[in-house]
Each structure stands twice: as C-alpha cells, then as structure tokens.
Design a protein around this motif. Structure first.
Motif, mmCIF file in Angstrom:
data_model
loop_
_atom_site.group_PDB
_atom_site.id
_atom_site.type_symbol
_atom_site.label_atom_id
_atom_site.label_comp_id
_atom_site.label_asym_id
_atom_site.label_seq_id
_atom_site.Cartn_x
_atom_site.Cartn_y
_atom_site.Cartn_z
ATOM 1 N N PRO A 166 0.797 -1.230 0.000
ATOM 2 C CA PRO A 166 0.000 0.000 0.000
ATOM 3 C C PRO A 166 0.832 1.285 0.000
ATOM 4 C CG PRO A 166 -0.998 -1.608 1.463
ATOM 5 C CD PRO A 166 0.305 -2.203 1.006
ATOM 6 N N TYR A 167 1.933 1.290 0.724
ATOM 7 C CA TYR A 167 2.779 2.486 0.770
ATOM 8 C C TYR A 167 3.335 2.811 -0.618
ATOM 9 C CZ TYR A 167 6.237 5.728 2.812
ATOM 10 O OH TYR A 167 6.983 6.832 3.149
ATOM 11 N N ASN A 168 3.790 1.778 -1.327
ATOM 12 C CA ASN A 168 4.328 1.987 -2.669
ATOM 13 C C ASN A 168 3.237 2.384 -3.651
ATOM 14 O OD1 ASN A 168 6.764 1.221 -1.592
ATOM 15 N ND2 ASN A 168 6.694 -0.867 -2.391
ATOM 16 N N THR A 169 2.033 1.831 -3.450
ATOM 17 C CA THR A 169 0.907 2.198 -4.305
ATOM 18 C C THR A 169 0.541 3.665 -4.105
ATOM 19 O OG1 THR A 169 0.048 -0.066 -4.273
ATOM 20 C CG2 THR A 169 -1.484 1.670 -4.884
ATOM 21 N N LYS A 170 0.653 4.164 -2.887
ATOM 22 C CA LYS A 170 0.353 5.579 -2.630
ATOM 23 C C LYS A 170 1.334 6.482 -3.368
ATOM 24 C CE LYS A 170 -1.949 8.918 -0.750
ATOM 25 N NZ LYS A 170 -3.372 9.160 -1.119
ATOM 26 N N ILE A 171 2.596 6.083 -3.419
ATOM 27 C CA ILE A 171 3.570 6.854 -4.190
ATOM 28 C C ILE A 171 3.142 6.901 -5.650
ATOM 29 C CG2 ILE A 171 5.956 6.894 -5.032
ATOM 30 C CD1 ILE A 171 6.802 5.646 -2.379
ATOM 31 N N LYS A 172 2.743 5.748 -6.197
ATOM 32 C CA LYS A 172 2.280 5.675 -7.583
ATOM 33 C C LYS A 172 1.106 6.617 -7.810
ATOM 34 C CE LYS A 172 1.584 3.873 -11.746
ATOM 35 N NZ LYS A 172 2.516 4.079 -12.871
ATOM 36 N N GLU A 173 0.170 6.627 -6.876
ATOM 37 C CA GLU A 173 -1.014 7.480 -7.004
ATOM 38 C C GLU A 173 -0.625 8.962 -7.051
ATOM 39 O OE1 GLU A 173 -5.136 8.494 -4.525
ATOM 40 O OE2 GLU A 173 -3.755 6.956 -3.810
ATOM 41 N N ILE A 344 8.642 14.712 -3.434
ATOM 42 C CA ILE A 344 8.088 13.692 -2.537
ATOM 43 C C ILE A 344 9.243 12.956 -1.883
ATOM 44 C CG2 ILE A 344 6.810 11.516 -2.374
ATOM 45 C CD1 ILE A 344 5.118 12.464 -4.747
ATOM 46 N N GLU A 345 9.210 12.844 -0.555
ATOM 47 C CA GLU A 345 10.198 12.061 0.178
ATOM 48 C C GLU A 345 9.489 10.907 0.878
ATOM 49 O OE1 GLU A 345 12.839 14.271 2.718
ATOM 50 O OE2 GLU A 345 12.641 16.064 1.458
ATOM 51 N N ALA A 346 10.001 9.698 0.666
ATOM 52 C CA ALA A 346 9.406 8.509 1.273
ATOM 53 C C ALA A 346 10.515 7.615 1.790
ATOM 54 C CB ALA A 346 8.537 7.769 0.249
ATOM 55 N N TRP A 347 10.181 6.768 2.765
ATOM 56 C CA TRP A 347 11.203 5.904 3.359
ATOM 57 C C TRP A 347 10.553 4.724 4.057
ATOM 58 C CZ3 TRP A 347 9.719 10.681 5.063
ATOM 59 C CH2 TRP A 347 9.125 10.740 6.322
ATOM 60 N N HIS A 348 11.378 3.744 4.387
ATOM 61 C CA HIS A 348 10.904 2.567 5.117
ATOM 62 C C HIS A 348 11.975 2.113 6.093
ATOM 63 C CE1 HIS A 348 8.643 -1.066 5.927
ATOM 64 N NE2 HIS A 348 9.687 -1.816 5.634
ATOM 65 N N ASP A 349 11.603 2.019 7.372
ATOM 66 C CA ASP A 349 12.467 1.498 8.433
ATOM 67 C C ASP A 349 13.798 2.224 8.588
ATOM 68 O OD1 ASP A 349 10.731 -0.304 9.512
ATOM 69 O OD2 ASP A 349 11.473 -2.025 8.389
ATOM 70 N N MET A 381 4.811 9.919 4.522
ATOM 71 C CA MET A 381 5.693 10.397 3.468
ATOM 72 C C MET A 381 5.480 11.905 3.384
ATOM 73 S SD MET A 381 3.842 8.970 -0.016
ATOM 74 C CE MET A 381 3.820 7.254 0.547
ATOM 75 N N ILE A 382 6.483 12.609 2.908
ATOM 76 C CA ILE A 382 6.436 14.066 2.914
ATOM 77 C C ILE A 382 6.218 14.579 1.495
ATOM 78 C CG2 ILE A 382 7.607 16.194 3.568
ATOM 79 C CD1 ILE A 382 6.951 14.317 5.900
ATOM 80 N N PRO A 396 -1.750 3.748 5.674
ATOM 81 C CA PRO A 396 -1.868 2.564 6.529
ATOM 82 C C PRO A 396 -0.718 1.591 6.282
ATOM 83 C CG PRO A 396 -3.976 3.093 5.540
ATOM 84 C CD PRO A 396 -2.953 3.973 4.861
ATOM 85 N N MET A 397 -0.178 1.032 7.356
ATOM 86 C CA MET A 397 1.004 0.176 7.255
ATOM 87 C C MET A 397 0.719 -1.228 7.761
ATOM 88 S SD MET A 397 4.610 0.536 9.289
ATOM 89 C CE MET A 397 5.886 -0.702 9.136
ATOM 90 N N GLU A 398 1.261 -2.210 7.050
ATOM 91 C CA GLU A 398 1.263 -3.593 7.504
ATOM 92 C C GLU A 398 2.710 -4.069 7.529
ATOM 93 O OE1 GLU A 398 -1.429 -6.059 5.230
ATOM 94 O OE2 GLU A 398 -2.730 -4.342 4.872
ATOM 95 N N ARG A 399 3.016 -4.983 8.427
ATOM 96 C CA ARG A 399 4.394 -5.457 8.537
ATOM 97 C C ARG A 399 4.589 -6.795 7.828
ATOM 98 N NH1 ARG A 399 9.127 -3.360 9.117
ATOM 99 N NH2 ARG A 399 8.324 -2.004 10.770
ATOM 100 N N GLY A 400 3.665 -7.724 8.009
ATOM 101 C CA GLY A 400 3.847 -9.072 7.477
ATOM 102 C C GLY A 400 3.677 -9.157 5.977
ATOM 103 N N GLY A 401 4.238 -10.217 5.391
ATOM 104 C CA GLY A 401 4.069 -10.479 3.963
ATOM 105 C C GLY A 401 4.558 -9.356 3.089
ATOM 106 N N HIS A 402 5.794 -8.889 3.350
ATOM 107 C CA HIS A 402 6.366 -7.780 2.580
ATOM 108 C C HIS A 402 5.433 -6.572 2.566
ATOM 109 C CE1 HIS A 402 8.825 -11.157 0.983
ATOM 110 N NE2 HIS A 402 9.781 -10.237 1.006
#
Length: 467
Positions: A166-173, A344-349, A381-382, A396-402
């Motif tokens: 979902p996070y990557n899809t939001k960037i696409k959007e 746009i600035e985005a990051w993970h962990d 994300m900024i 919204p964030m999920e941890r499991g399953g990539h």
C-alpha cells in the motif's frame, strides 16, 4: 461445455494479467469451473514452498489444487510435499511432471539462472507460467523468454509483490496525479542490514552464474518499482560496483558456519541449527545435491558485488541515482522524487525516523511472515510544494508479507484476475525484462567502464511511456 468455457475465461484472465489489458468485470466464481485450477510448482526452496506453496494451499484450496511438485533434490521434494500438506505427485523430471498432470499454471521458483528453462518449456507444453523474480539473469536468456512468449499461445506473469505494498501504491497514485508536476530526477537508496544482506553471500546468490549478482536478484524489485512509478522505460545505465566486504576481501574464512574455527572472531557467524525449518529443508538434504545453506560468506568463490551505485536515464528524460548497500547497520530504503512543482520524500524502516524496539533479525522475520493481517499503524511520506509549506501524507502500514504486498498479489492472481486494477500492478514479460535489463546493463557497465544502452541488450525498444 459450460465448464470448459468458464475454465477458458479463467485462463484468459490469468494470461491477460501478464499483458496488463484487463477490463472491468465481475469476479469469476471458480466453484462453477467444474474443477479447480491445476497448478504445478518447480523449485522447492524456502520461497517456493512457503509463499507460492503452503500459503496458496491454506488460502485458495477452494479454487486451485497442486497436481505436481518438481525438484532435482529428492529430499527437499519430500519435505515440501509434507510441509505444504498436499497429496500430489512428485518428480525430478519437469517434462514428465507436466505431461502426466496437464497443469493450467506452472509456478517457477528454482535458482534464478534456470528460470528461463522452465518458463520456456512450460509455455511450449501449453501452460501459462508464473515466475518468481527475477525473470532471468542475462540478456540472452531474456531474449529467449521474449521469443517463446511470442511463439506460443500462453503468457508469463512475474511475481513483483513490491508493487502491491500500500505504501508503494500511494507513491504511484501521487505521481500519476502529477502532484509534484513532471518528474525530473530521483534519488533512491536501498540498505540491506548485516543480517539480511549477509545471507545472500552465504547462499547460491553469492555466485553470479546462479544469481546474476544482486544487481539482478535483489535490485530487480527496485528497478521494477522505478519503471512502474515513472511509467517509462529505462534507456541507459552507467554503474560502479565492487566486492570489498565479503568474499575474498576478508583475511580468514571457514568451511561453513556449523564447523567454523573462527566463531569467536567472526561477527557474521550464524547458527543454522537454531532453525528447525532450515535444518529440515536444507541441512538434512545436502547429501543429495551438495547445496550448503550456511556457507562461509568469506569463501573465495563469491564473485558478486557488495556495494553498487548507478545512474539510470529514462526514455521520458527522468534521471535516477540509485545505490544498494549490503552491510548497513539497518534495513530499509529512502527515495526522493524531484518534480517541476515540488518533491516527494518517502522511506521505510530508517531507524532515526522512528524508534523501533525490534532487532534487525526480527524485522526481517516479520516481513517474511505470511499470516499477519492487522494494520500496524500509519507510515508517513512528505509532500513538498514549491513556494508552500510541506504536508505529511499518512498511509496505513502492515508489517507481514512484505508490507501487505504478498497477499494482495495473490488475491489479484487467484481470486480477482478479471477485475481492473487502476494502478496497473500486474507484471508480464516486458516488465520482467525491463527490470532485469537495468541490472544486466549495470554489470556490463562496471565491466566495460562505459554507459550501456538498454536497446543493445534485447530487441525491446525503450518507450517513453510504458504502456
């Protein structure tokens, strides 16, 4: 006749997933097919028997059934059948398995350098094929796959799960809506920690002849995201890379971690005996093919890069600076898109962005877990606008399953194959090719010291707009 027509609709839907040509339609009710989708799996390593194996059995047994498992290692094959909980036939001969079981879909999860063999033969034998990434490891094999799909009346799907997070899809959007205008440049940095990053050098991935280097095996994820986000094809790549941390770069080495004499002074020692899964799947079956899962990551035969940096030029004019580090103190990534109207600035962990009490090993284990469903929280994300204050977008964030990408990819393929996806996340041969051709070009650039044109590698001509 009705059963045959409904089955053909399903297979057409699966095939069209790869072509990215789905139209809006009601989900098929697979119960009316008259029988379940017949699936075979070739390659019974950890990714095959978990994500493409047991998870499908546990989640989609009402619509599909495994009719065959194939592997050159009889011990892993027997373990896979028991672990997945299936009653299908097992075989070491791929042609025999397919001809005896007449599957609708072949799932390929073998070592990367052999993907092309099973993809091409599966197409030739009349099956659609779903392959784990990367699609293959060099330009010649890539061209063979392209030619085979053109020749036979079947399709290839590449399992790019990162698109479905979902996070990557939001960037696409945000990019698709031109929130920051036309994208001009991108900075993309990926960090593998000393637990996850080191593991590649213990396994077959440490040999370029089987894994194609991490430019291909790992970075295919990242390059596919870039291609999808930018909606354009790569045109040229220039790269640097070296092996400075693992392999022959070290002064000492052992046989494998189980019987190493350097345990006291090796920061990377890993005790495989603590993992019941690895012991049962790999260690107990070494005698069949000699594959050692806990190899020394300082062994002389390692011939891939552990630091990588590249510049990629896209057909639409966007320039990307990309790097991959394999021995970072933390696991994560960050990206910045620069556009004519903002950034746009985005990051993970990234640990200093938010405190996380989990260890790096625990973070990786959670990411690979397939049974987590709950939204863990929200991830920011900024969004910067020229001449205006920035805003924070919460996703919204999920941890499991990539990050939730695994289950969404499965849902699209095995439950909702005929519904339109507004973000075009399904991936076929061209997507698989364009992602690996960047990594292949990067390898060639390092070896030759010159920029590599993507059009030099296969007969695919880069497009300014992907579709």
């Amino acid at each position: 006749m009705e059963n045959k027509q409904t089955r053909r609709k399903f297979l057409t839907a699966v095939s069209m997933l790869a072509a990215g040509t789905m139209v809006e339609a009601s989900p098929l009710n697979f119960a009316f097919m008259g029988r379940k989708l017949k699936v075979v799996l070739v390659g019974t390593g950890i990714r095959g028997i978990t994500f493409w194996g047991k998870r499908l059995v546990d989640t989609y047994s009402d619509t599909l059934e495994f009719v065959g498992l194939c592997d050159v290692n009889p011990g892993r094959l027997a373990f896979a059948k028991d672990y997945m909980g299936v009653k299908c036939s097992t075989c070491s001969n791929f042609d025999q398995m397919v001809q005896q079981n007449q599957p609708d879909l072949v799932i390929v999860t073998t070592t990367d350098s052999t993907h092309h063999e099973y993809i091409i033969r599966g197409l030739e034998l009349g099956c659609d094929v779903l392959t784990e990434k990367p699609m293959t490891t060099d330009e010649d094999k890539c061209q063979q796959i392209i030619d085979a799909e053109r020749k036979y009346n079947n399709k290839v799907i590449v399992g790019f799960n990162y698109r479905w997070i979902p996070y990557n899809t939001k960037i696409k959007e945000l990019l698709r809506e031109e929130t920051i205008g036309k994208i001009t440049s991108v900075d993309f940095n990926w960090y593998l920690n000393t637990y996850h990053g080191a593991s590649y050098f213990r396994r077959w991935h440490g040999l370029r002849q089987t894994g194609g280097t991490l430019w291909v095996h790992k970075a295919t994820h990242h390059f596919d995201l870039l291609n999808w986000w930018l909606d354009s094809d790569p045109m040229e790549v220039f790269a640097y890379g070296d092996l400075e941390h693992y392999g022959s770069a070290n002064t000492f080495r052992g046989n494998n971690c189980r019987d190493c004499k350097h345990v006291d002074n090796c920061d990377f020692h890993w005790d495989i005996t603590q993992s019941k899964m690895d012991m049962n799947l790999y260690v107990k079956n070494e005698k069949h093919d000699g594959y050692v899962r806990d190899n020394c990551l300082y062994r002389e035969e390692i011939n891939i890069y552990d630091k990588m940096s590249s510049q990629i030029k896209y057909a639409n004019g966007t320039v990307v600076n990309y790097s991959l580090t394999t021995y970072s103190p933390f696991e994560g990534w960050r990206i910045a898109f620069n556009g004519t109207k903002g950034r746009i600035e985005a990051w993970h962990d990234i640990p200093y962005r938010k405190e996380n009490p989990l260890s790096q090993e625990e973070l990786h284990a959670l990411e690979m877990t397939q049974n987590l469903k709950e939204v863990e929280g929200y991830k920011p994300m900024i969004l910067h606008h020229l001449w205006k204050d920035h805003e924070t977008v919460q996703v919204p964030m999920e941890r499991g399953g990539h990050g939730g990408g695994d289950k969404r990819l499965h849902e699209k393929i095995f439950k909702l194959p005929n519904t339109q996806d507004p973000f075009d996340r399904a991936a076929g041969v061209r997507d698989g090719a364009m992602s690996i051709l960047i990594g292949i070009g990067a390898r060639k650039s390092i070896e030759s010291g010159r920029p590599i044109k993507i059009a030099e590698l296969t007969d695919l001509e880069p497009r300014e707009k992907r579709l």
